[in-house]
Design a protein around this motif. Structure first.
Motif, PDB file in Angstrom:
ATOM      1  N   ALA A  48       0.948  -1.119  -0.155  1.00 31.81           N
ATOM      2  CA  ALA A  48       0.068  -0.127  -0.050  1.00 31.81           C
ATOM      3  C   ALA A  48       0.956   1.228  -0.036  1.00 31.81           C
ATOM      4  O   ALA A  48       0.616   2.219  -0.572  1.00 31.81           O
ATOM      5  CB  ALA A  48      -0.897  -0.010   1.215  1.00 31.81           C
ATOM      6  N   LYS A  49       2.058   1.125   0.659  1.00 32.50           N
ATOM      7  CA  LYS A  49       2.930   2.260   0.620  1.00 32.50           C
ATOM      8  C   LYS A  49       3.353   2.665  -0.660  1.00 32.50           C
ATOM      9  O   LYS A  49       3.451   3.788  -1.159  1.00 32.50           O
ATOM     10  CB  LYS A  49       4.041   2.181   1.524  1.00 32.50           C
ATOM     11  N   GLU A  50       3.756   1.714  -1.387  1.00 34.40           N
ATOM     12  CA  GLU A  50       4.353   1.829  -2.796  1.00 34.40           C
ATOM     13  C   GLU A  50       3.181   2.390  -3.668  1.00 34.40           C
ATOM     14  O   GLU A  50       3.592   3.274  -4.397  1.00 34.40           O
ATOM     15  CB  GLU A  50       4.874   0.419  -3.435  1.00 34.40           C
ATOM     16  N   PHE A  51       2.152   1.768  -3.411  1.00 37.11           N
ATOM     17  CA  PHE A  51       1.032   2.143  -4.412  1.00 37.11           C
ATOM     18  C   PHE A  51       0.486   3.712  -4.064  1.00 37.11           C
ATOM     19  O   PHE A  51       0.390   4.778  -5.054  1.00 37.11           O
ATOM     20  CB  PHE A  51      -0.509   1.308  -4.180  1.00 37.11           C
ATOM     21  N   ALA A  52       0.419   4.020  -2.826  1.00 31.85           N
ATOM     22  CA  ALA A  52       0.216   5.398  -2.365  1.00 31.85           C
ATOM     23  C   ALA A  52       1.121   6.522  -2.916  1.00 31.85           C
ATOM     24  O   ALA A  52       0.995   7.395  -3.340  1.00 31.85           O
ATOM     25  CB  ALA A  52       0.126   5.571  -0.973  1.00 31.85           C
ATOM     26  N   ARG A  53       2.661   6.016  -2.872  1.00 31.04           N
ATOM     27  CA  ARG A  53       3.446   6.906  -3.444  1.00 31.04           C
ATOM     28  C   ARG A  53       3.388   7.392  -4.807  1.00 31.04           C
ATOM     29  O   ARG A  53       3.560   8.635  -5.448  1.00 31.04           O
ATOM     30  CB  ARG A  53       5.021   6.326  -3.249  1.00 31.04           C
ATOM     31  N   VAL A  54       2.950   6.263  -5.549  1.00 28.30           N
ATOM     32  CA  VAL A  54       2.652   6.465  -7.224  1.00 28.30           C
ATOM     33  C   VAL A  54       1.574   7.443  -7.270  1.00 28.30           C
ATOM     34  O   VAL A  54       1.364   8.299  -7.975  1.00 28.30           O
ATOM     35  CB  VAL A  54       2.571   5.180  -7.807  1.00 28.30           C
ATOM     36  N   LEU A  55       0.446   7.254  -6.612  1.00 32.61           N
ATOM     37  CA  LEU A  55      -0.556   8.100  -6.504  1.00 32.61           C
ATOM     38  C   LEU A  55      -0.448   9.608  -6.266  1.00 32.61           C
ATOM     39  O   LEU A  55      -0.538  10.428  -6.662  1.00 32.61           O
ATOM     40  CB  LEU A  55      -1.723   7.626  -5.492  1.00 32.61           C
ATOM     41  N   ASP A  56       0.521   9.703  -5.086  1.00 32.18           N
ATOM     42  CA  ASP A  56       0.976  11.061  -5.003  1.00 32.18           C
ATOM     43  C   ASP A  56       1.786  11.739  -6.150  1.00 32.18           C
ATOM     44  O   ASP A  56       1.817  13.202  -6.002  1.00 32.18           O
ATOM     45  CB  ASP A  56       1.896  11.200  -3.651  1.00 32.18           C
ATOM     46  N   GLU A  57       2.537  11.052  -6.873  1.00 33.35           N
ATOM     47  CA  GLU A  57       3.199  11.680  -7.837  1.00 33.35           C
ATOM     48  C   GLU A  57       2.336  11.995  -9.398  1.00 33.35           C
ATOM     49  O   GLU A  57       2.744  12.372 -10.059  1.00 33.35           O
ATOM     50  CB  GLU A  57       4.361  10.482  -8.499  1.00 33.35           C
ATOM     51  N   LEU A  58       1.227  11.364  -9.131  1.00 37.03           N
ATOM     52  CA  LEU A  58       0.262  11.954 -10.303  1.00 37.03           C
ATOM     53  C   LEU A  58       0.131  13.458 -10.341  1.00 37.03           C
ATOM     54  O   LEU A  58       0.029  14.453  -9.499  1.00 37.03           O
ATOM     55  CB  LEU A  58      -1.084  11.339 -10.229  1.00 37.03           C
ATOM     56  N   PRO A  59      -0.010  14.015 -11.723  1.00 40.85           N
ATOM     57  CA  PRO A  59      -0.086  15.299 -11.886  1.00 40.85           C
ATOM     58  C   PRO A  59      -1.289  15.790 -11.146  1.00 40.85           C
ATOM     59  O   PRO A  59      -2.408  15.153 -11.094  1.00 40.85           O
ATOM     60  CB  PRO A  59      -0.302  15.462 -13.523  1.00 40.85           C
ATOM     61  N   ASP A  60      -1.397  17.302 -10.785  1.00 39.46           N
ATOM     62  CA  ASP A  60      -2.551  17.718 -10.079  1.00 39.46           C
ATOM     63  C   ASP A  60      -3.789  17.878 -10.909  1.00 39.46           C
ATOM     64  O   ASP A  60      -4.981  17.703 -10.424  1.00 39.46           O
ATOM     65  CB  ASP A  60      -2.246  19.100  -9.522  1.00 39.46           C
ATOM     66  N   ASP A  61      -3.550  18.036 -12.329  1.00 38.70           N
ATOM     67  CA  ASP A  61      -4.873  17.971 -13.098  1.00 38.70           C
ATOM     68  C   ASP A  61      -5.265  16.783 -13.769  1.00 38.70           C
ATOM     69  O   ASP A  61      -6.268  16.680 -14.540  1.00 38.70           O
ATOM     70  CB  ASP A  61      -4.575  19.017 -14.030  1.00 38.70           C
ATOM     71  N   THR A  62      -4.838  15.610 -12.961  1.00 36.28           N
ATOM     72  CA  THR A  62      -5.251  14.190 -13.396  1.00 36.28           C
ATOM     73  C   THR A  62      -6.917  14.299 -13.154  1.00 36.28           C
ATOM     74  O   THR A  62      -7.492  14.593 -11.743  1.00 36.28           O
ATOM     75  CB  THR A  62      -4.538  13.074 -12.584  1.00 36.28           C
ATOM     76  N   THR A  63      -7.708  13.839 -13.882  1.00 38.12           N
ATOM     77  CA  THR A  63      -9.094  13.620 -13.778  1.00 38.12           C
ATOM     78  C   THR A  63      -9.589  12.251 -13.809  1.00 38.12           C
ATOM     79  O   THR A  63     -10.864  11.943 -13.277  1.00 38.12           O
ATOM     80  CB  THR A  63     -10.033  14.469 -14.803  1.00 38.12           C
ATOM     81  N   GLU A  64      -8.674  11.483 -14.525  1.00 40.12           N
ATOM     82  CA  GLU A  64      -9.283  10.044 -14.367  1.00 40.12           C
ATOM     83  C   GLU A  64      -8.211   9.116 -14.168  1.00 40.12           C
ATOM     84  O   GLU A  64      -6.820   9.587 -14.824  1.00 40.12           O
ATOM     85  CB  GLU A  64     -10.146   9.626 -15.749  1.00 40.12           C
ATOM     86  N   ILE A  65      -8.266   8.061 -13.614  1.00 41.48           N
ATOM     87  CA  ILE A  65      -7.353   7.149 -13.414  1.00 41.48           C
ATOM     88  C   ILE A  65      -7.788   5.963 -13.716  1.00 41.48           C
ATOM     89  O   ILE A  65      -8.818   5.283 -13.422  1.00 41.48           O
ATOM     90  CB  ILE A  65      -6.968   6.861 -11.882  1.00 41.48           C
ATOM     91  N   ARG A  66      -7.198   5.003 -14.706  1.00 44.89           N
ATOM     92  CA  ARG A  66      -7.379   3.737 -15.247  1.00 44.89           C
ATOM     93  C   ARG A  66      -6.512   2.937 -14.625  1.00 44.89           C
ATOM     94  O   ARG A  66      -5.244   2.716 -14.800  1.00 44.89           O
ATOM     95  CB  ARG A  66      -7.057   3.711 -16.754  1.00 44.89           C
ATOM     96  N   LEU A  67      -7.068   1.872 -13.862  1.00 47.73           N
ATOM     97  CA  LEU A  67      -6.319   1.042 -12.826  1.00 47.73           C
ATOM     98  C   LEU A  67      -6.305  -0.260 -13.712  1.00 47.73           C
ATOM     99  O   LEU A  67      -7.361  -1.121 -13.631  1.00 47.73           O
ATOM    100  CB  LEU A  67      -6.819   0.959 -11.585  1.00 47.73           C
ATOM    101  N   LEU A  68      -5.257  -0.740 -14.256  1.00 44.67           N
ATOM    102  CA  LEU A  68      -5.409  -2.250 -15.087  1.00 44.67           C
ATOM    103  C   LEU A  68      -4.773  -3.042 -14.144  1.00 44.67           C
ATOM    104  O   LEU A  68      -3.641  -2.928 -13.548  1.00 44.67           O
ATOM    105  CB  LEU A  68      -4.328  -1.705 -16.129  1.00 44.67           C
ATOM    106  N   ILE A  69      -5.721  -4.260 -14.097  1.00 46.13           N
ATOM    107  CA  ILE A  69      -5.307  -4.940 -12.807  1.00 46.13           C
ATOM    108  C   ILE A  69      -5.377  -6.647 -13.521  1.00 46.13           C
ATOM    109  O   ILE A  69      -5.922  -7.004 -14.279  1.00 46.13           O
ATOM    110  CB  ILE A  69      -6.239  -5.257 -12.054  1.00 46.13           C
ATOM    111  N   ASN A  70      -4.252  -7.152 -13.084  1.00 51.94           N
ATOM    112  CA  ASN A  70      -3.820  -8.577 -13.093  1.00 51.94           C
ATOM    113  C   ASN A  70      -2.977  -9.036 -12.081  1.00 51.94           C
ATOM    114  O   ASN A  70      -1.793  -9.152 -11.853  1.00 51.94           O
ATOM    115  CB  ASN A  70      -3.214  -8.835 -14.429  1.00 51.94           C
ATOM    116  N   SER A  71      -3.809  -9.449 -11.083  1.00 58.33           N
ATOM    117  CA  SER A  71      -3.325  -9.628  -9.484  1.00 58.33           C
ATOM    118  C   SER A  71      -4.022 -10.857  -8.995  1.00 58.33           C
ATOM    119  O   SER A  71      -5.186 -10.685  -8.810  1.00 58.33           O
ATOM    120  CB  SER A  71      -3.148  -8.316  -8.576  1.00 58.33           C
ATOM    121  N   PRO A  72      -3.241 -11.537  -8.275  1.00 55.43           N
ATOM    122  CA  PRO A  72      -3.788 -12.734  -7.395  1.00 55.43           C
ATOM    123  C   PRO A  72      -4.367 -12.319  -5.994  1.00 55.43           C
ATOM    124  O   PRO A  72      -4.687 -12.989  -5.230  1.00 55.43           O
ATOM    125  CB  PRO A  72      -2.852 -13.933  -7.216  1.00 55.43           C
ATOM    126  N   GLY A  73      -4.057 -11.213  -5.781  1.00 53.34           N
ATOM    127  CA  GLY A  73      -4.618 -10.464  -4.544  1.00 53.34           C
ATOM    128  C   GLY A  73      -3.434 -10.803  -3.576  1.00 53.34           C
ATOM    129  O   GLY A  73      -2.367 -10.815  -3.873  1.00 53.34           O
TER     130      GLY A  73
END
Length: 401
Positions: A48-73
């Motif tokens: 979760a820490k790594e994922f949140a870091r990436v979210l924080d790096e997104l541009p401020d004007d980002t209006t849509e996030i496409r989350l592509l998933i291929n994960s066993p959980g």
């Protein structure tokens, strides 16, 4: 150790954010969740820490996030943290399952503003797992937490998306369900299907043998657990083994039933018991109806109500007759002068209280004692002075007309 990692150390695809070249406004960001979800991060998976870091790096004007998933959980709380990090971001989140979104990756996908299933992709839902070290109380506590807290918490995410109750999703999670893209849409977990995909190839990227249970982990465990004898119908036991009567009970029954054979079989002894019980039932006197005490009768309800009505009418008629008789007594006393008109109401009231006594008193009173009603004297004719003089002159003649 992450159970979804293949035994051989392999190349890890890190989560990363990028602005698609096809978009020129720069407001769309793509995140890829292509690994197990693990609190250690790095080689073990995405934390979760790594994922949140990436979210924080997104541009401020980002209006849509496409989350592509291929994960066993993976870990529940890491998955919950990632889910809430996406929820709290101001941009609209569209999750796209490209291969498999299993376990905690499934509720991350479902919690997005929109969930898109690629052709042939799958979701996998199941009850929460846990590991505990301790005594029996510790293990029971973990089991209670898994069922009463973790499972309900996860099911609430599916319920919020689909509109179905939490208990519905608890039952579905217990089945260890793999849902195809079409089933995910039908169950209202996903919004639509688009593009092409290959769920089999996506699963091959991970060691999915931990999920290799055709009927679900709990179903398989229940099948292997011996069950107590069931009942075919209420009150009719489905006996699996023949029970033996204890010597103490057998001796007591022989004594009470008068059976002298010490080697009598259980079947014969039970038959003798049944016969004795039947005889006792036959000798039982029939219940006696409650006796009616002397002076009482049983009468039909309708007839009783009619009798009451008739009695009320008779009472009214009798009161009218009594009033007329007492009025006649007072009238007679007035006519005889025994009482005055001014006191008749008082006498009449006394009659209602004691008719017999007051009637006797009135009869004993002298006539005209209250009001004179009899002649004191009378004459056959009236004689004037002229008539007296005529009679003196003509004593033997009758006065003519």
């Amino acid at each position: 150790m992450n159970p979804f990692r293949p035994a051989a150390r392999g190349e890890r695809t890190p989560i990363r954010a990028e602005a698609p070249a096809a978009r020129t406004d720069g407001t769309l960001a793509t995140l890829r969740l292509y690994d197990p979800i693990d609190s250690y991060g790095e080689f073990w998976g995405v934390s979760a820490k790594e994922f949140a870091r990436v979210l924080d790096e997104l541009p401020d004007d980002t209006t849509e996030i496409r989350l592509l998933i291929n994960s066993p959980g993976g870990e529940v709380w890491e998955g919950v943290a990632i889910m809430n990090a996406l929820r709290s971001h101001k941009a609209r989140v569209v999750a796209v399952v490209e291969g498999i979104a299993a376990s905690s990756a499934s509720f991350i996908a479902v919690s997005a503003d929109e969930l898109v299933m690629m052709q042939n992709s799958e979701l996998y839902i199941h009850n929460a797992w846990g590991i505990a070290i301790g005594d029996a109380a510790d293990l029971r506590a973990l089991a209670d937490d898994l069922e009463n807290h973790y499972d309900r918490n996860i099911a609430s995410v599916y319920a919020a998306k689909s509109g179905d109750p939490v208990d519905h999703w608890l039952a579905e999670m217990e089945k260890d369900r793999f849902l195809t893209a079409e089933q995910a849409v039908a169950e209202k977990l996903a919004d639509r299907i688009e593009g092409v995909g290959d769920a089999a190839a996506a699963k091959a990227k991970f060691d999915m043998s931990v999920f290799a249970r055709a009927d679900g982990r709990r179903a398989a465990a229940r099948a292997a657990t011996p069950k107590l004898p069931s009942q075919s119908e209420p009150g009719v036991p489905n006996q699996k083994e023949k029970l033996q009567m204890s010597d103490t009970i057998k001796a007591g029954l022989r004594e009470r039933l008068g059976v002298t054979d010490a080697d009598v079989s259980d079947e014969v002894l039970l038959a003798a018991l049944d016969e004795a019980l039947e005889e006792q039932a036959d000798d039982t006197p029939a219940p006696v109806a409650a006796s009616i005490p002397d002076g009482a009768i049983v009468v039909d309800k309708a007839a009783y109500e009619q009798l009451q009505s008739n009695a009320a009418a008779g009472r009214t008629a009798l009161d009218t007759i009594d009033a007329a008789r007492r009025d006649a007594v007072i009238k007679s006393a007035l006519e005889d002068g025994r009482i005055a008109a001014a006191s008749k109401d008082s006498w009449r009231a006394q009659l209602d209280k004691d008719e017999e006594g007051i009637t006797a008193i009135l009869a004993s009173m002298p006539k005209s004692s209250a009001v004179p009603v009899e002649e004191l004297g009378h004459s056959d004719s009236l004689t004037s002075a002229d008539d007296a003089l005529y009679n003196q002159l003509f004593p033997d003649e009758k006065k003519g007309a």
